[in-house]
Design an enzyme around this catalytic site. Structure first.
Site, PDB file in Angstrom:
ATOM      1  N   ASP A 101       0.866  -1.170   0.000  1.00  0.00           N
ATOM      2  CA  ASP A 101       0.000   0.000   0.000  1.00  0.00           C
ATOM      3  C   ASP A 101       0.909   1.227   0.000  1.00  0.00           C
ATOM      4  O   ASP A 101       2.101   1.132   0.323  1.00  0.00           O
ATOM      5  CB  ASP A 101      -0.876  -0.029   1.256  1.00  0.00           C
TER       6      ASP A 101
ATOM      7  N   ASP B  16      -0.282   5.186   0.791  1.00  0.00           N
ATOM      8  CA  ASP B  16      -0.611   6.144   1.851  1.00  0.00           C
ATOM      9  C   ASP B  16      -0.655   5.461   3.213  1.00  0.00           C
ATOM     10  O   ASP B  16      -1.458   4.555   3.443  1.00  0.00           O
ATOM     11  CB  ASP B  16      -1.974   6.795   1.573  1.00  0.00           C
TER      12      ASP B  16
END
Length: 255
Positions: A10, A12
């Site tokens: 991922d 953010d």
């Protein structure tokens, strides 16, 4: 700790917070690259194109080819094409979503759409929400790039796309079809694109409800890092636990 051949990160809250890189993750990815491991990025952020994401990562010291980056915008445009063909789309979103839709052959319109697509829009207005709600009520398909209610920045958590889509759902009574994590289309598309075997893959993320749940649903191992949305102490509230839970990736020994 297992040795994986395909690391899916991922962005953010895992690799960076806003414009601020997370040092332990940057160092970890650099070590993986040195060892020849596969490194990929799976992000619900619909605002940036894969090319822009690659440029952002490069400024943080992370090498990434746009082909290694799967965004919710790209996955959304592909889903629309697969299910509906080329369609007229009313969008709430930014450049990453617009480019993905147009590249896939869709036409972005302001009136009489066949589909309404909602992505993060940091210039959101009441008018945009009202137009989208009216179009959905009139029968347009309702699709949201992702369901994140909030996302981490340098200052803290701020409203995410799930908050915007939720307003339209509340106004119309129509639930959107979500493409991004915790749904699995992005991981499926990434695995197909690069010929990845699930047993060799691992999903790394900070948000249990999106990143970790997506990995669990897709049937791959997961690593939770306490650098963003879900705190380590809150993992106990969830049923199925991540394969590993770390403070940061600095706690993982790269074999």
């Amino acid at each position: 700790m297992r040795k994986y051949h395909a690391w899916c990160f991922d962005l953010d809250g895992t690799v960076y917070r806003g414009e601020e890189p997370i040092p332990e993750t940057v160092s970890f990815i650099q070590k993986l690259r040195e060892q020849g491991a596969g490194v990929f990025f799976v992000t619900n952020n619909s605002a940036l194109t894969p090319e822009s994401q690659a440029e952002k990562l490069a400024k943080m010291g992370i090498e990434a080819d746009p082909d290694e980056i799967m965004t919710s915008s790209v996955a959304t445009a592909a889903h629309l094409l697969k299910v509906h063909g080329s369609v007229k789309v009313m969008m709430i979103g930014e450049e990453g979503l617009r480019k993905a839709l147009e590249t896939a052959g869709h036409t972005v319109v302001r009136q009489h759409p066949q589909a309404v697509v909602v992505g993060i829009d940091r210039s959101i207005t009441y008018g945009k929400l009202a137009d989208a709600s009216l179009a959905v009520s009139a029968g347009a398909s309702f699709i949201a790039t992702n369901s994140d209610k909030a996302y981490p920045t340098e200052q803290g958590l701020v409203p995410g796309n799930g908050a915007f889509a939720g307003l339209i759902e509340l106004a119309t009574g129509v639930s959107p079809y979500y493409i991004g994590k915790p749904s699995v289309p992005m991981l499926e598309a990434l695995a197909e694109r690069h010929g990845l075997d699930r047993k060799d893959m691992v999903m790394v993320g900070d948000n249990y409800e999106t990143d970790i749940t997506a990995g669990i649903r897709f049937g791959i191992d997961t690593i939770h890092v306490d650098t963003g949305v879900t705190r380590t102490e809150d993992l106990a509230h969830y049923g199925e636990q991540p394969t590993y839970a770390l403070k940061t990736l600095g706690d993982w020994k790269v074999n």
